[in-house]
Design a protein around this motif. Structure first.
Motif, mmCIF file in Angstrom:
data_model
loop_
_atom_site.group_PDB
_atom_site.id
_atom_site.type_symbol
_atom_site.label_atom_id
_atom_site.label_comp_id
_atom_site.label_asym_id
_atom_site.label_seq_id
_atom_site.Cartn_x
_atom_site.Cartn_y
_atom_site.Cartn_z
ATOM 1 N N PRO A 28 30.500 -28.786 22.145
ATOM 2 C CA PRO A 28 29.739 -29.254 23.313
ATOM 3 C C PRO A 28 28.630 -28.272 23.692
ATOM 4 O O PRO A 28 28.795 -27.064 23.573
ATOM 5 N N ASP A 32 25.951 -31.079 27.682
ATOM 6 C CA ASP A 32 27.222 -31.798 27.795
ATOM 7 C C ASP A 32 28.035 -31.262 28.967
ATOM 8 O O ASP A 32 28.628 -32.027 29.725
ATOM 9 N N SER A 103 28.377 -24.666 25.123
ATOM 10 C CA SER A 103 28.865 -24.649 26.499
ATOM 11 C C SER A 103 29.814 -23.485 26.755
ATOM 12 O O SER A 103 30.022 -23.103 27.902
#
Length: 121
Positions: A28, A32, A103
């Motif tokens: 991610p 996201d 992320s």
């Protein structure tokens, strides 16, 4: 190594994935992460951001107590989860390449975003 460098090193280590995985499939992204945080079930992500923010506030307190430069200079008001998210969002708007970063680095990006939002003079 001074406390500031130690704290910066710890911050980077805590932001890295557990095993800096070299995969063909990317995980991610920050985009996201931000989308998930803004969703109706985003409380968990907001909690992560608030936790990272409070950790950075604590690091600032330690740096100040030791007479070292702070990471950022927040005014004497608490920052809410929504404000932390907005600060991260503004960083992504200013530096769009941040949106495609992993992320797992959100705490590092929050530290940079806070420094941008609340520079020390």
């Amino acid at each position: 190594m001074g406390i500031g460098k130690c704290l910066a090193f710890v911050l980077v280590l805590c932001s890295l994935p557990s095993a800096v995985i070299a995969e063909d499939k990317p995980g991610p992204t920050m985009a996201d992460f931000m989308s998930a945080a803004k969703s109706k079930d985003g409380d968990r992500f907001v909690g992560l951001v608030v936790g990272a923010g409070r950790g950075l506030e604590a690091a600032n307190t330690v740096l100040e107590m030791n007479g070292q430069p702070k990471l950022y200079c927040q005014p004497d008001i608490p920052i809410t989860g929504d404000q932390y998210l907005r600060i991260l969002e503004q960083r992504i708007e200013r530096v769009p390449a941040t949106a495609v970063e992993p992320s797992t680095l959100f705490a590092m990006f929050l530290a940079v975003a806070l420094r941008d939002a609340f520079p020390c003079k």
